[in-house]
Design a protein around this motif. Structure first.
Motif, PDB file in Angstrom:
ATOM      1  N   HIS A  69      31.299  43.609  52.052  1.00 43.74           N
ATOM      2  CA  HIS A  69      31.731  44.685  51.146  1.00 43.74           C
ATOM      3  C   HIS A  69      30.530  45.284  50.417  1.00 43.74           C
ATOM      4  N   ASP A  99      28.709  42.848  42.673  1.00 49.59           N
ATOM      5  CA  ASP A  99      29.763  41.832  42.720  1.00 49.59           C
ATOM      6  C   ASP A  99      29.234  40.403  42.602  1.00 49.59           C
ATOM      7  N   ASP A 192      31.801  52.143  45.651  1.00 50.87           N
ATOM      8  CA  ASP A 192      32.562  50.884  45.653  1.00 50.87           C
ATOM      9  C   ASP A 192      34.034  51.187  45.955  1.00 50.87           C
TER      10      ASP A 192
HETATM   11 MG    MG Z   1      33.044  45.864  44.637  1.00 49.24          MG
END
Ligand code: MG
Length: 377
Positions: A69, A99, A192
């Motif tokens: 991600h 993150d 994001d």
């Molecule tokens: Mg994220």
């Protein structure tokens, strides 16, 4: 470096607010490239591979993890930054770090840890990402953390309560002064969103938890699927889904670039100070924003609250809570490096330890603490 070609309102080394501990200028790379490199070499970064995005790591090899991600966010963010003549290296650094503070088991883990930490200052993954790069990484002789530039740190801190902001000093000041972060930070935040909305569609379909029939009600998806079908009538299966998701990402990225350019012009933005003082400049058009909201609502209803996801979340909640309570009630159960911190702030030491765990490490710790096998007694 190439900073001369960047827009006058981009972040460049010249207008950087620097690092908390002064260091010599890097050799052969920019300050923001150095930030990125430090993030890539960190322990927390390697842990992202084994942390849940939506699906727990062991559920399947093809689902996104926090690591893939983060790489997708960096890819999308960098494309946008390059088109807008913004600082691509800074966007990459923020994206790869954004993150780092996530607990095991995604939002279920964060909610569980936050409820455990009520009365001890709470737990917020965004704030924890900053804590990882500011304090928790132990790699350098001269300082704790990674000693990143102010601009990377402000980008990592997407949101924050006012009481926490007051404790954070310079990096929290913008929440109190009602200022915005750099355009690079704003763009990474939206990259994001683009990344997870689209890869959750892809992972959701792959898992079978959502179906193409259900997605027909989502305009952003169905309009692109129709285009793919018109162009390739015989294309089916995964390839049609990939083409559709590709089209969706393209639409969102192009729209974001166009609308942001318009906003920059309309607000007469010439400097980084203008960016900080203006309302948020990075934005989707109202039409695309509405479509993106529709997709989000769909994912909430059909994927994030799917009973199989909820079962996983309930289990995660229990594991995190029981681990936390066990360590809080007896800090001698903590590994030695956390016991020292526990002497001054036990709850925070436990939260740092639990938050740093990967999905499978949390399960292992749970077994080690609670499962008794006959031969071990
Ligand atoms: Mg994220």
């Amino acid at each position: 470096m190439s900073s001369i070609e960047l827009a006058s309102y981009a972040v460049v080394e010249r207008n950087s607010r620097g690092r908390m501990v002064q260091e010599e200028a890097p050799n052969g790379r920019s300050e923001f490239q150095r930030d990125r490199d430090r993030i890539v070499h960190s322990t927390a970064f390697r842990r992202l591979e084994y942390k849940t995005q939506v699906f727990v790591n062991h559920e399947g090899d093809l689902f996104r993890t926090r690591l893939t991600h983060s790489i997708e966010v960096a890819q999308i963010g960098r494309s946008i930054a390059r088109r807008l003549n913004l600082n691509e290296d800074l966007v990459e650094a923020i994206a790869l770090a954004h993150d780092l503070g996530h607990t095991p088991y995604g939002h279920a883990g964060q909610d569980a840890l936050n409820s455990c930490m009520q009365g001890y200052g709470g737990f917020e993954h965004n704030l924890q990402s900053l804590r990882v790069v500011d304090c928790l990484e132990e790699r350098y002789a001269a300082f704790n953390g990674l000693n990143l530039t102010f601009e990377t740190r402000e980008g990592i801190l997407k949101h924050c309560s006012l009481s926490k902001a007051a404790e954070l000093g310079e990096v929290g000041a913008r929440f109190l002064n009602k200022q915005r972060p750099s355009l690079e930070a704003q763009i990474t935040n939206l990259a994001d969103e683009i990344a997870y909305n689209n890869h959750d569609v892809d992972d959701g379909l792959r898992s079978g938890l959502i179906t193409l029939e259900q997605l027909a009600e989502v305009r952003l998806f169905s309009s692109h699927l129709d285009k793919v079908k018109a162009m390739y009538p015989n294309l089916d299966g995964r390839r049609a889904i990939h083409e559709t998701v590709r089209g969706m990402i393209n639409t969102l990225v192009s729209d974001l670039i166009q609308q942001t350019e318009q906003n920059i012009q309309a607000a007469s933005i010439y400097s980084i100070d203008d960016v900080r003082a203006a309302p948020a400049l990075a934005a989707f058009s109202s039409e695309v924003l509405e479509q993106q909201r529709e997709l989000k609502t769909f994912l909430h209803k059909h994927l994030y609250r799917h009973y199989r996801v909820m079962r996983m979340s309930a289990k995660a909640h229990r594991i995190i809570k029981e681990l936390f309570m066990a360590f809080l009630s007896d800090n001698r159960l903590l590994p030695p490096q956390y016991q020292h911190q526990a002497e001054t702030d036990q709850a925070r030491a436990v939260a740092d330890y639990v938050a740093g765990m990967t999905d499978r490490y949390a399960i292992k710790e749970y077994r080690r603490l609670f499962v008794v096998k006959e031969e071990q007694v």
